[in-house]
Design a protein around this motif. Structure first.
Motif, short mmCIF file in Angstrom:
data_model
loop_
_atom_site.label_atom_id
_atom_site.label_comp_id
_atom_site.label_asym_id
_atom_site.label_seq_id
_atom_site.Cartn_x
_atom_site.Cartn_y
_atom_site.Cartn_z
N THR A 42 1.16 -1.22 0.21
CA THR A 42 0.07 -0.38 -0.36
C THR A 42 0.42 1.32 0.14
O THR A 42 1.79 1.00 0.54
CB THR A 42 -1.02 0.00 1.27
N ALA A 43 0.96 2.07 -0.79
CA ALA A 43 1.06 3.70 -1.00
C ALA A 43 0.28 4.79 -0.96
O ALA A 43 -0.68 4.64 -0.85
CB ALA A 43 1.78 3.88 -2.29
N ARG A 44 1.07 5.45 0.62
CA ARG A 44 0.05 6.14 1.01
C ARG A 44 0.23 7.89 0.87
O ARG A 44 1.90 7.72 0.75
CB ARG A 44 -0.40 5.87 2.73
N GLY A 45 -0.48 8.33 1.07
CA GLY A 45 0.21 10.08 0.67
C GLY A 45 0.09 11.48 1.85
O GLY A 45 -1.34 11.28 1.67
N PHE A 46 0.25 11.75 2.34
CA PHE A 46 -0.24 13.79 2.64
C PHE A 46 0.13 14.71 2.25
O PHE A 46 1.36 14.62 1.52
CB PHE A 46 -0.63 13.13 4.06
N GLY A 47 -0.74 15.21 1.80
CA GLY A 47 -0.45 16.80 1.59
C GLY A 47 -1.17 17.93 1.93
O GLY A 47 -1.76 18.14 2.33
N ASP A 78 3.02 13.24 -2.54
CA ASP A 78 3.03 12.39 -2.92
C ASP A 78 3.11 10.67 -2.30
O ASP A 78 2.77 10.86 -1.33
CB ASP A 78 4.83 12.89 -2.42
N MET A 79 3.12 9.97 -3.06
CA MET A 79 2.50 8.72 -2.71
C MET A 79 3.54 7.82 -2.84
O MET A 79 4.81 7.62 -3.15
CB MET A 79 2.16 7.39 -3.75
#
Length: 104
Positions: A42-47, A78-79
């Motif tokens: 799983t790829a996660r991102g916050f922005g 960004d992931m």
């Protein structure tokens, strides 16, 4: 998704709103190892995200109103997966339409 603080302006039964806050996303990625086996990570991102919206309220009673609304949400981040950076500058955009009850 977006999690934002919003400000709104109301004229009669019509309102508009704008918000700014945190955007987040996740995506499952199928990876092939050197030996040919498959794994899911799983790829996660916050922005940063923002939302714009508006709606109209229709009085049902002195304190209850039917609310028809629409919101446009955008986020950029960004992931990152356990293997490192997967995608730079990923973006989501979605329109949500709804009906609800507002109390005043």
């Amino acid at each position: 998704g977006n999690l934002s603080a919003s400000a709104f302006y109301r004229i009669w039964q019509v309102y508009v709103r704008a918000g700014l806050g945190v955007a987040f996303g996740s995506q499952d990625l199928e990876m092939t190892a050197a030996d040919g086996s498959m794994a899911v990570h799983t790829a996660r991102g916050f922005g940063v995200g923002y939302s714009l919206g508006g709606g109209v309220t229709i009085p049902l009673a002195s304190v209850a109103h039917l609310a028809l609304f629409g919101n446009y949400n955008v986020g950029s981040y960004d992931m990152v997966s356990p293997q490192g950076l997967t995608e730079r500058g990923a973006k989501h955009q979605y329109l949500e339409l709804g009906i609800g009850i507002a109390a005043r």
